[in-house]
Write a protein that holds these residues in place. Sequence first.
Motif, PDB file in Angstrom:
ATOM      1  N   ILE A  75       0.845  -1.186   0.000  1.00  0.00           N
ATOM      2  CA  ILE A  75       0.000   0.000   0.000  1.00  0.00           C
ATOM      3  C   ILE A  75       0.883   1.239   0.000  1.00  0.00           C
ATOM      4  O   ILE A  75       1.797   1.353   0.805  1.00  0.00           O
ATOM      5  N   LYS A  76       0.606   2.174  -0.861  1.00  0.00           N
ATOM      6  CA  LYS A  76       1.364   3.417  -0.913  1.00  0.00           C
ATOM      7  C   LYS A  76       0.777   4.381   0.113  1.00  0.00           C
ATOM      8  O   LYS A  76      -0.191   5.077  -0.147  1.00  0.00           O
ATOM      9  N   MET A  77       1.389   4.396   1.274  1.00  0.00           N
ATOM     10  CA  MET A  77       0.833   5.140   2.395  1.00  0.00           C
ATOM     11  C   MET A  77       0.746   6.636   2.138  1.00  0.00           C
ATOM     12  O   MET A  77      -0.162   7.301   2.597  1.00  0.00           O
ATOM     13  N   ASP A  78       1.721   7.200   1.430  1.00  0.00           N
ATOM     14  CA  ASP A  78       1.724   8.646   1.248  1.00  0.00           C
ATOM     15  C   ASP A  78       0.515   9.127   0.481  1.00  0.00           C
ATOM     16  O   ASP A  78       0.041  10.245   0.685  1.00  0.00           O
ATOM     17  N   ASN A  79      -0.044   8.303  -0.423  1.00  0.00           N
ATOM     18  CA  ASN A  79      -1.217   8.712  -1.192  1.00  0.00           C
ATOM     19  C   ASN A  79      -2.451   8.852  -0.318  1.00  0.00           C
ATOM     20  O   ASN A  79      -3.355   9.625  -0.623  1.00  0.00           O
ATOM     21  N   TYR A  80      -2.496   8.098   0.772  1.00  0.00           N
ATOM     22  CA  TYR A  80      -3.674   8.074   1.614  1.00  0.00           C
ATOM     23  C   TYR A  80      -3.546   8.952   2.862  1.00  0.00           C
ATOM     24  O   TYR A  80      -4.542   9.439   3.377  1.00  0.00           O
ATOM     25  N   PHE A  81      -2.319   9.140   3.334  1.00  0.00           N
ATOM     26  CA  PHE A  81      -2.155   9.842   4.594  1.00  0.00           C
ATOM     27  C   PHE A  81      -1.835  11.326   4.446  1.00  0.00           C
ATOM     28  O   PHE A  81      -1.808  12.043   5.440  1.00  0.00           O
ATOM     29  N   PHE A  82      -1.619  11.816   3.242  1.00  0.00           N
ATOM     30  CA  PHE A  82      -1.409  13.250   3.074  1.00  0.00           C
ATOM     31  C   PHE A  82      -2.604  14.073   3.546  1.00  0.00           C
ATOM     32  O   PHE A  82      -2.422  15.121   4.165  1.00  0.00           O
ATOM     33  N   PRO A  83      -3.872  13.656   3.288  1.00  0.00           N
ATOM     34  CA  PRO A  83      -5.000  14.430   3.834  1.00  0.00           C
ATOM     35  C   PRO A  83      -4.964  14.556   5.345  1.00  0.00           C
ATOM     36  O   PRO A  83      -5.264  15.622   5.894  1.00  0.00           O
ATOM     37  N   SER A  84      -4.561  13.498   6.038  1.00  0.00           N
ATOM     38  CA  SER A  84      -4.484  13.559   7.499  1.00  0.00           C
ATOM     39  C   SER A  84      -3.362  14.486   7.940  1.00  0.00           C
ATOM     40  O   SER A  84      -3.479  15.184   8.955  1.00  0.00           O
ATOM     41  N   PHE A  85      -2.258  14.522   7.176  1.00  0.00           N
ATOM     42  CA  PHE A  85      -1.177  15.440   7.501  1.00  0.00           C
ATOM     43  C   PHE A  85      -1.628  16.893   7.339  1.00  0.00           C
ATOM     44  O   PHE A  85      -1.308  17.746   8.166  1.00  0.00           O
ATOM     45  N   PHE A  86      -2.363  17.179   6.280  1.00  0.00           N
ATOM     46  CA  PHE A  86      -2.845  18.539   6.059  1.00  0.00           C
ATOM     47  C   PHE A  86      -3.850  18.943   7.133  1.00  0.00           C
ATOM     48  O   PHE A  86      -3.854  20.088   7.602  1.00  0.00           O
TER      49      PHE A  86
ATOM     50  N   GLY B 145      14.414   5.771   5.795  1.00  0.00           N
ATOM     51  CA  GLY B 145      15.817   5.506   6.083  1.00  0.00           C
ATOM     52  C   GLY B 145      16.682   6.752   6.130  1.00  0.00           C
ATOM     53  O   GLY B 145      17.873   6.641   6.388  1.00  0.00           O
ATOM     54  N   SER B 146      16.105   7.933   5.894  1.00  0.00           N
ATOM     55  CA  SER B 146      16.910   9.144   5.839  1.00  0.00           C
ATOM     56  C   SER B 146      17.212   9.664   7.240  1.00  0.00           C
ATOM     57  O   SER B 146      16.458   9.457   8.192  1.00  0.00           O
ATOM     58  N   PHE B 147      18.325  10.381   7.361  1.00  0.00           N
ATOM     59  CA  PHE B 147      18.747  10.926   8.651  1.00  0.00           C
ATOM     60  C   PHE B 147      17.789  12.015   9.108  1.00  0.00           C
ATOM     61  O   PHE B 147      17.524  12.153  10.311  1.00  0.00           O
ATOM     62  N   MET B 148      17.268  12.797   8.169  1.00  0.00           N
ATOM     63  CA  MET B 148      16.323  13.862   8.513  1.00  0.00           C
ATOM     64  C   MET B 148      15.045  13.279   9.112  1.00  0.00           C
ATOM     65  O   MET B 148      14.514  13.799  10.098  1.00  0.00           O
ATOM     66  N   ALA B 149      14.541  12.190   8.528  1.00  0.00           N
ATOM     67  CA  ALA B 149      13.345  11.532   9.065  1.00  0.00           C
ATOM     68  C   ALA B 149      13.607  11.047  10.493  1.00  0.00           C
ATOM     69  O   ALA B 149      12.734  11.139  11.362  1.00  0.00           O
ATOM     70  N   PHE B 150      14.815  10.549  10.734  1.00  0.00           N
ATOM     71  CA  PHE B 150      15.198  10.088  12.062  1.00  0.00           C
ATOM     72  C   PHE B 150      15.176  11.245  13.062  1.00  0.00           C
ATOM     73  O   PHE B 150      14.631  11.124  14.170  1.00  0.00           O
ATOM     74  N   LEU B 151      15.760  12.389  12.684  1.00  0.00           N
ATOM     75  CA  LEU B 151      15.795  13.552  13.582  1.00  0.00           C
ATOM     76  C   LEU B 151      14.386  14.068  13.886  1.00  0.00           C
ATOM     77  O   LEU B 151      14.092  14.474  15.022  1.00  0.00           O
ATOM     78  N   ILE B 152      13.517  14.042  12.868  1.00  0.00           N
ATOM     79  CA  ILE B 152      12.145  14.509  13.053  1.00  0.00           C
ATOM     80  C   ILE B 152      11.428  13.659  14.100  1.00  0.00           C
ATOM     81  O   ILE B 152      10.801  14.174  15.030  1.00  0.00           O
ATOM     82  N   VAL B 153      11.533  12.347  13.944  1.00  0.00           N
ATOM     83  CA  VAL B 153      10.861  11.431  14.884  1.00  0.00           C
ATOM     84  C   VAL B 153      11.441  11.566  16.286  1.00  0.00           C
ATOM     85  O   VAL B 153      10.695  11.584  17.276  1.00  0.00           O
ATOM     86  N   VAL B 154      12.758  11.697  16.402  1.00  0.00           N
ATOM     87  CA  VAL B 154      13.415  11.827  17.709  1.00  0.00           C
ATOM     88  C   VAL B 154      12.932  13.077  18.426  1.00  0.00           C
ATOM     89  O   VAL B 154      12.611  13.046  19.626  1.00  0.00           O
TER      90      VAL B 154
ATOM     91  N   VAL C  48       7.340  22.797  12.525  1.00  0.00           N
ATOM     92  CA  VAL C  48       8.262  22.640  11.391  1.00  0.00           C
ATOM     93  C   VAL C  48       8.494  21.158  11.117  1.00  0.00           C
ATOM     94  O   VAL C  48       8.540  20.717   9.955  1.00  0.00           O
ATOM     95  N   CYS C  49       8.616  20.371  12.206  1.00  0.00           N
ATOM     96  CA  CYS C  49       8.812  18.920  12.054  1.00  0.00           C
ATOM     97  C   CYS C  49       7.627  18.275  11.358  1.00  0.00           C
ATOM     98  O   CYS C  49       7.797  17.357  10.547  1.00  0.00           O
ATOM     99  N   LEU C  50       6.413  18.729  11.678  1.00  0.00           N
ATOM    100  CA  LEU C  50       5.223  18.174  11.036  1.00  0.00           C
ATOM    101  C   LEU C  50       5.241  18.446   9.533  1.00  0.00           C
ATOM    102  O   LEU C  50       4.932  17.568   8.726  1.00  0.00           O
ATOM    103  N   VAL C  51       5.634  19.676   9.163  1.00  0.00           N
ATOM    104  CA  VAL C  51       5.710  20.032   7.743  1.00  0.00           C
ATOM    105  C   VAL C  51       6.775  19.180   7.048  1.00  0.00           C
ATOM    106  O   VAL C  51       6.556  18.647   5.955  1.00  0.00           O
ATOM    107  N   LEU C  52       7.947  19.048   7.687  1.00  0.00           N
ATOM    108  CA  LEU C  52       9.021  18.237   7.112  1.00  0.00           C
ATOM    109  C   LEU C  52       8.626  16.761   7.036  1.00  0.00           C
ATOM    110  O   LEU C  52       9.045  16.043   6.125  1.00  0.00           O
ATOM    111  N   LYS C  53       7.806  16.328   7.995  1.00  0.00           N
ATOM    112  CA  LYS C  53       7.373  14.935   8.016  1.00  0.00           C
ATOM    113  C   LYS C  53       6.566  14.591   6.769  1.00  0.00           C
ATOM    114  O   LYS C  53       6.620  13.471   6.259  1.00  0.00           O
TER     115      LYS C  53
END
Length: 302
Positions: A178-189, A265-274, A252-257
């Motif tokens: 399942i391509k999660m980004d296609n479905y979860f972008f509305p929830s992010f907005f 696997g990116s380092f930025m994604a890791f920093l956002i979650v931390v 800002v983290c939410l927007v970057l998320k």
Amino acid sequence: SPEQYNVTSYGATTVAILTLEAFVGMWINAFILCVLCIGWIKKKTLNLNEKILLLLGSSRFFSLCFSWAYSFLSFIFPNYLYVHLILQLAVFLDSFFNQCNLWFSACLCGFYCIKIANFRNRFFIYLKVKIDWIVLWLLLGSGILALAVGIIAYDIADKPHCNNQNSTRRGTFGKANIKMDNYFFPSFFLAGFLYAASFMAVIFSAVFLLLSLWRHKCNMQTNSMKDLSMEAHIRAMKSIFSFLVMYGINFVCLVLKMVYVTKKGSFMAFLIVVFQYSFSGLHSLILIFSNPKLEKTLLKIL
């Protein structure tokens, strides 16, 4: 054949760090809950500030608990998230408690502003007189709003299962395609809009408190009542501005998320979650040192 789970070093490291952050944050918020509940049992009552802190501590404790469970499954046992209802319930609980955390924090800032700031405006005086009633209704409204957001998030999370022919049926595992980004972008907005709305409430509270502090400083005389008022202003300002800074970084983290949602696997994604995991624990720690009763009890334990 049984499912094989290949945990990468990135996943294992992330889970280890998030586990440490989550349990430290849960301990801090559990401390707030225990102190307030013991005081409630002894005094048979809680003041409004303590009621807000009790609700905020509860929402943050459960938010960290369910967020950690979701992260643990997504990194260690990702296929479990494709079992029908598990993903939906995880998203619902995570969204509900996150929104409770968000709006209870905004209510606390609004309470500090109305209770401590001194303005002669009739509307502001009315708010001071009715503050108990107003804040209780705001807390109830925050809970209802959080429930509505949780239901919407549940519905969004349910769509991939409804539309994906390979979704899991009757507890068996299907392909995690399942391509999660296609479905979860509305929830992010939606979350971004709610973050912005609550962020504005915190900003207005900080601005009004700052104006009140400036007016009080201009009119201050050397007597004890004025000094106590100044101290109350400064204590509230420290709490609100510390929250404002962390809230801004969290926004800002939410927007970057939204940008890095598919790049686990990116380092930025890791920093956002931390940072998002550390937010609840750090702000709750600041609230403890802003509250004489909680600070005194913590220092006794330490």
